[in-house]
Structure formats: structure tokens, C-alpha cells
Write a protein that holds these residues in place. Sequence first.
Motif, PDB file in Angstrom:
ATOM      1  N   GLY A   1      13.144  21.134   9.800  1.00  0.00           N
ATOM      2  CA  GLY A   1      12.956  19.837   9.585  1.00  0.00           C
ATOM      3  C   GLY A   1      11.613  19.335   9.528  1.00  0.00           C
ATOM      4  O   GLY A   1      10.830  19.649  10.766  1.00  0.00           O
ATOM      5  N   PHE A   2      11.361  18.487   8.750  1.00  0.00           N
ATOM      6  CA  PHE A   2       9.852  17.753   8.914  1.00  0.00           C
ATOM      7  C   PHE A   2       9.786  16.311   8.579  1.00  0.00           C
ATOM      8  O   PHE A   2       8.637  15.851   8.885  1.00  0.00           O
ATOM      9  CB  PHE A   2       9.037  18.567   8.042  1.00  0.00           C
ATOM     10  N   GLU A   3      10.941  15.775   8.352  1.00  0.00           N
ATOM     11  CA  GLU A   3      10.777  14.219   8.084  1.00  0.00           C
ATOM     12  C   GLU A   3      12.216  13.601   8.183  1.00  0.00           C
ATOM     13  O   GLU A   3      13.081  14.158   7.871  1.00  0.00           O
ATOM     14  CB  GLU A   3      10.259  13.951   6.860  1.00  0.00           C
ATOM     15  N   VAL A   4      12.040  12.442   9.094  1.00  0.00           N
ATOM     16  CA  VAL A   4      13.416  11.630   9.216  1.00  0.00           C
ATOM     17  C   VAL A   4      13.165  10.226   8.957  1.00  0.00           C
ATOM     18  O   VAL A   4      12.050   9.617   9.331  1.00  0.00           O
ATOM     19  CB  VAL A   4      14.036  11.868  10.440  1.00  0.00           C
ATOM     20  N   HIS A   5      14.006   9.364   8.175  1.00  0.00           N
ATOM     21  CA  HIS A   5      13.796   8.074   7.872  1.00  0.00           C
ATOM     22  C   HIS A   5      15.469   7.733   8.337  1.00  0.00           C
ATOM     23  O   HIS A   5      16.223   7.821   7.661  1.00  0.00           O
ATOM     24  CB  HIS A   5      13.432   7.842   6.545  1.00  0.00           C
ATOM     25  N   ILE A   6      15.484   7.081   9.421  1.00  0.00           N
ATOM     26  CA  ILE A   6      16.754   6.857  10.262  1.00  0.00           C
ATOM     27  C   ILE A   6      16.941   5.289  10.576  1.00  0.00           C
ATOM     28  O   ILE A   6      15.763   4.830  11.295  1.00  0.00           O
ATOM     29  CB  ILE A   6      17.179   7.695  11.165  1.00  0.00           C
ATOM     30  N   LYS A   7      17.899   4.631  10.277  1.00  0.00           N
ATOM     31  CA  LYS A   7      18.163   3.413  10.985  1.00  0.00           C
ATOM     32  C   LYS A   7      19.403   3.478  11.992  1.00  0.00           C
ATOM     33  O   LYS A   7      20.422   3.899  11.502  1.00  0.00           O
ATOM     34  CB  LYS A   7      18.539   2.214   9.832  1.00  0.00           C
ATOM     35  N   HIS A   8      19.323   3.252  13.288  1.00  0.00           N
ATOM     36  CA  HIS A   8      20.314   3.203  14.130  1.00  0.00           C
ATOM     37  C   HIS A   8      20.823   1.702  14.127  1.00  0.00           C
ATOM     38  O   HIS A   8      20.265   0.884  14.844  1.00  0.00           O
ATOM     39  CB  HIS A   8      19.722   3.736  15.611  1.00  0.00           C
ATOM     40  N   VAL A   9      21.954   1.602  13.725  1.00  0.00           N
ATOM     41  CA  VAL A   9      22.463   0.183  13.376  1.00  0.00           C
ATOM     42  C   VAL A   9      23.556  -0.427  14.235  1.00  0.00           C
ATOM     43  O   VAL A   9      23.866  -1.723  14.247  1.00  0.00           O
ATOM     44  CB  VAL A   9      22.914  -0.042  11.845  1.00  0.00           C
ATOM     45  N   ALA A  10      24.211   0.568  15.042  1.00  0.00           N
ATOM     46  CA  ALA A  10      25.426   0.001  16.038  1.00  0.00           C
ATOM     47  C   ALA A  10      25.539   0.935  17.165  1.00  0.00           C
ATOM     48  O   ALA A  10      24.863   2.232  17.208  1.00  0.00           O
ATOM     49  CB  ALA A  10      26.561   0.138  15.322  1.00  0.00           C
ATOM     50  N   ALA A  11      26.025   0.780  18.228  1.00  0.00           N
ATOM     51  CA  ALA A  11      26.086   1.551  19.061  1.00  0.00           C
ATOM     52  C   ALA A  11      27.326   2.521  19.310  1.00  0.00           C
ATOM     53  O   ALA A  11      28.433   1.996  18.577  1.00  0.00           O
ATOM     54  CB  ALA A  11      26.305   0.809  20.795  1.00  0.00           C
ATOM     55  N   ALA A  12      27.495   3.635  20.025  1.00  0.00           N
ATOM     56  CA  ALA A  12      28.630   4.367  20.038  1.00  0.00           C
ATOM     57  C   ALA A  12      28.509   4.641  21.657  1.00  0.00           C
ATOM     58  O   ALA A  12      27.586   5.355  22.099  1.00  0.00           O
ATOM     59  CB  ALA A  12      28.456   5.643  19.425  1.00  0.00           C
ATOM     60  N   ALA A  13      29.594   4.139  22.326  1.00  0.00           N
ATOM     61  CA  ALA A  13      29.764   4.220  23.983  1.00  0.00           C
ATOM     62  C   ALA A  13      29.995   5.730  24.162  1.00  0.00           C
ATOM     63  O   ALA A  13      30.428   6.531  23.298  1.00  0.00           O
ATOM     64  CB  ALA A  13      30.873   3.153  24.380  1.00  0.00           C
ATOM     65  N   GLU A  14      29.690   6.078  25.210  1.00  0.00           N
ATOM     66  CA  GLU A  14      30.062   7.456  25.873  1.00  0.00           C
ATOM     67  C   GLU A  14      31.346   7.828  25.550  1.00  0.00           C
ATOM     68  O   GLU A  14      32.273   6.832  25.829  1.00  0.00           O
ATOM     69  CB  GLU A  14      29.637   7.367  27.542  1.00  0.00           C
ATOM     70  N   GLY A  15      31.855   8.913  25.379  1.00  0.00           N
ATOM     71  CA  GLY A  15      33.183   9.334  25.012  1.00  0.00           C
ATOM     72  C   GLY A  15      33.542   8.969  23.561  1.00  0.00           C
ATOM     73  O   GLY A  15      34.653   9.431  23.159  1.00  0.00           O
ATOM     74  N   SER A  16      32.852   8.251  22.559  1.00  0.00           N
ATOM     75  CA  SER A  16      33.066   7.799  21.346  1.00  0.00           C
ATOM     76  C   SER A  16      33.188   9.085  20.482  1.00  0.00           C
ATOM     77  O   SER A  16      32.441  10.091  20.482  1.00  0.00           O
ATOM     78  CB  SER A  16      32.220   6.964  20.580  1.00  0.00           C
ATOM     79  N   SER A  17      34.198   9.092  19.452  1.00  0.00           N
ATOM     80  CA  SER A  17      34.400  10.293  18.488  1.00  0.00           C
ATOM     81  C   SER A  17      33.535   9.991  17.447  1.00  0.00           C
ATOM     82  O   SER A  17      33.838   8.494  16.880  1.00  0.00           O
ATOM     83  CB  SER A  17      35.784  10.613  18.271  1.00  0.00           C
ATOM     84  N   CYS A  18      32.753  10.702  16.722  1.00  0.00           N
ATOM     85  CA  CYS A  18      31.925  10.327  15.744  1.00  0.00           C
ATOM     86  C   CYS A  18      31.778  11.430  14.886  1.00  0.00           C
ATOM     87  O   CYS A  18      32.130  12.317  15.199  1.00  0.00           O
ATOM     88  CB  CYS A  18      30.461  10.301  16.307  1.00  0.00           C
ATOM     89  N   THR A  19      31.501  10.873  13.554  1.00  0.00           N
ATOM     90  CA  THR A  19      31.285  11.921  12.435  1.00  0.00           C
ATOM     91  C   THR A  19      29.844  11.659  11.823  1.00  0.00           C
ATOM     92  O   THR A  19      29.579  10.780  11.604  1.00  0.00           O
ATOM     93  CB  THR A  19      32.486  11.340  11.312  1.00  0.00           C
ATOM     94  N   VAL A  20      29.519  13.029  11.503  1.00  0.00           N
ATOM     95  CA  VAL A  20      28.090  13.149  10.800  1.00  0.00           C
ATOM     96  C   VAL A  20      28.125  13.512   9.541  1.00  0.00           C
ATOM     97  O   VAL A  20      29.066  14.673   9.398  1.00  0.00           O
ATOM     98  CB  VAL A  20      27.255  13.707  11.699  1.00  0.00           C
ATOM     99  N   HIS A  21      27.821  13.129   8.430  1.00  0.00           N
ATOM    100  CA  HIS A  21      27.754  13.533   7.113  1.00  0.00           C
ATOM    101  C   HIS A  21      26.499  13.728   6.727  1.00  0.00           C
ATOM    102  O   HIS A  21      25.564  12.796   6.697  1.00  0.00           O
ATOM    103  CB  HIS A  21      28.679  12.328   6.417  1.00  0.00           C
ATOM    104  N   ALA A  22      26.417  14.909   5.729  1.00  0.00           N
ATOM    105  CA  ALA A  22      24.921  15.176   5.099  1.00  0.00           C
ATOM    106  C   ALA A  22      25.236  15.431   3.682  1.00  0.00           C
ATOM    107  O   ALA A  22      26.399  16.195   3.381  1.00  0.00           O
ATOM    108  CB  ALA A  22      24.559  16.372   5.905  1.00  0.00           C
ATOM    109  N   ARG A  23      24.750  15.123   2.620  1.00  0.00           N
ATOM    110  CA  ARG A  23      24.769  15.472   1.275  1.00  0.00           C
ATOM    111  C   ARG A  23      23.297  15.718   0.848  1.00  0.00           C
ATOM    112  O   ARG A  23      22.282  14.953   0.860  1.00  0.00           O
ATOM    113  CB  ARG A  23      25.235  14.193   0.585  1.00  0.00           C
TER     114      ARG A  23
END
Length: 123
Positions: free
Chosen positions: A61-83
Motif C-alpha cells: 500500500g502507498f496511499e489512502v484517502h479515508i473519511k471516518h464518519v461514524a463510531a463503532a463501539a468495542e465488540g461491534s460486528s463490522c464489514t469491510v468491502h473493497a472493489r
Amino acid sequence: MSIEPGIERTDEFTAEGRLLTNVGGTLAVKVLSTPGMISMMERCCSILAYENLPDGKATVGFEVHIKHVAAAAEGSSCTVHARLNEVIEDRKLRFEVEVRGGERTIGVGTHERRVVDQAGFGS
């Protein structure tokens, strides 16, 4: 090279351990940190690329442009998607990435990776 735009990958993870922060004690609870979220985005892109590259190739990896727009509390189930959106000169890969917690968007943006020879990363 055989990697083509349009391929996608989705992974699930739990907001826990090293992915968390309480922002130096300023929050009453631990939440998914921005670096932790980016780590999961990069991981998803890296695996997606690796599964579609010729033998002997990997990405960094060499570049990221990310907005962190909401919180996910400890223990939250999350999904990451890449295209994979674009391949430039068979060596630069541009991805669209997103992390969601249920119906909420937690983070969104783009990530770029460079195709490299694995042989160049030995001990």
C-alpha cells in the motif's frame, strides 16, 4: 498481468483488541480507531489483489484517502468491502473501500497499492 477492474471482496471483523482506541483516555468507551479501520481496509485490498495476481507477485500500500464518519463501539460486528476500480500500467491498483457496522457507514474512501515482486522482500 491478469488482474482486472471490477473484482470485489467483503470480509467481516469485530472491533476489538489492537483495532480500538479510547483516544488517550478522553472517551469513556473504546471504539474502532481510524488506524485500525484503515488496517482492515488495506488487509481486504491486499488479499483481493493477491488472490488475483500471478505467482511471485504481491502488493504494498502507498496511499489512502479515508473519511471516518461514524463510531463503532468495542465488540461491534463490522464489514469491510473493497472493489478494484482501476489498474494502471499493470502495477498501480486503485480500490474503493468501505467499512460498515450493520446499516451504518463507519468509513469510506480510496486506497492504492503497487504490484511488486515477492523476491524483493526476502531476508
